[in-house]
Scaffold this motif. Sequence first.
Motif, short mmCIF file in Angstrom:
data_model
loop_
_atom_site.label_atom_id
_atom_site.label_comp_id
_atom_site.label_asym_id
_atom_site.label_seq_id
_atom_site.Cartn_x
_atom_site.Cartn_y
_atom_site.Cartn_z
N ARG A 37 0.83 -1.22 0.00
CA ARG A 37 0.00 0.00 0.00
C ARG A 37 0.86 1.26 0.00
O ARG A 37 0.47 2.27 -0.59
CB ARG A 37 -0.90 -0.03 1.24
CG ARG A 37 -1.88 1.11 1.34
CD ARG A 37 -3.05 0.97 0.40
NE ARG A 37 -4.02 2.02 0.64
CZ ARG A 37 -3.92 3.26 0.15
NH1 ARG A 37 -2.90 3.58 -0.63
NH2 ARG A 37 -4.84 4.16 0.42
N ASN A 46 -2.99 0.89 -5.61
CA ASN A 46 -4.40 1.16 -5.92
C ASN A 46 -5.26 -0.09 -5.77
O ASN A 46 -6.41 -0.01 -5.30
CB ASN A 46 -4.53 1.72 -7.33
CG ASN A 46 -4.01 3.14 -7.45
OD1 ASN A 46 -3.90 3.85 -6.45
ND2 ASN A 46 -3.68 3.55 -8.65
N GLN A 49 -5.81 -0.62 -2.17
CA GLN A 49 -6.72 0.40 -1.67
C GLN A 49 -8.17 0.03 -1.97
O GLN A 49 -9.05 0.21 -1.12
CB GLN A 49 -6.39 1.75 -2.31
CG GLN A 49 -7.27 2.90 -1.79
CD GLN A 49 -6.89 4.23 -2.40
OE1 GLN A 49 -6.15 4.29 -3.38
NE2 GLN A 49 -7.40 5.30 -1.83
N TRP A 53 -11.03 -0.76 0.76
CA TRP A 53 -12.26 0.04 0.66
C TRP A 53 -13.49 -0.85 0.66
O TRP A 53 -14.48 -0.58 1.36
CB TRP A 53 -12.20 0.87 -0.62
CG TRP A 53 -13.49 1.57 -0.96
CD1 TRP A 53 -14.12 2.55 -0.26
CD2 TRP A 53 -14.31 1.32 -2.12
NE1 TRP A 53 -15.28 2.94 -0.89
CE2 TRP A 53 -15.41 2.21 -2.04
CE3 TRP A 53 -14.20 0.47 -3.22
CZ2 TRP A 53 -16.42 2.23 -3.00
CZ3 TRP A 53 -15.19 0.50 -4.19
CH2 TRP A 53 -16.29 1.37 -4.07
N GLU A 98 -4.66 -1.16 6.94
CA GLU A 98 -4.77 0.29 7.10
C GLU A 98 -4.13 0.77 8.40
O GLU A 98 -3.57 1.86 8.48
CB GLU A 98 -6.24 0.72 7.04
CG GLU A 98 -6.83 0.66 5.65
CD GLU A 98 -6.06 1.52 4.66
OE1 GLU A 98 -5.94 2.74 4.89
OE2 GLU A 98 -5.56 0.97 3.67
#
Length: 208
Positions: A37, A46, A49, A53, A98
């Motif tokens: 990441r 991406n 990500q 998400w 994250e």
Amino acid sequence: MDGNVIFILKGMKLTVNLYVVTMLFSLPLGILLSLGRVSKNTTLSNMIQVYTWVFRGTPLLLQLFFVYYGLPVVGITLTPFAAASLTFVINYTAYFCEIFRGSILGIDPGQYEAAKVLGMKYWQTMIRIIIPQALITALPPLSNEAISLIKDTSLVSAIGMAEILRNSRELVTRDFSITPFFICAVVYLGLSTIVVIFFKRMEKKVMI
């Protein structure tokens, strides 16, 4: 020991097994994905990500239903425990990714420059210098997620797995008494307390 208590505690084995499997796989995967990441590879970053998400932005219960009830539609049938384990690992990996990403980004840029001066390559810098420091700063949010995981294991009752909450609910339905729910709450509080104590000791050790 009261028979009702024994019946409720039988579900604790499933809860603990699912908890251990989830932590065992999602923590290292979370660290690995966090490195991707923050990497300079835009495509990889991406893709990760989008993954975080999706799995952080949709309900864990919905993900569980998709894996257990949805995958058989395309010919993939899993046992309840396998489906629950896969779902929880994928979901918590996204959260841990994250958390570790934030910890890595919080490291002083000077650390990278010092490693470069010492002739270290990027991955050597990450493994030897950045990740160890990031793990320390990540402990508080990791503790919160670890506690949430204990409570989230109750969701597997939705696919018929006999964990603590499901066993308690069966007793309430059978005996028309809410006492099993109180016992269930005590069990969850006990497990959460163990996790809290473990992380507090970890924090004290790394701060020494």
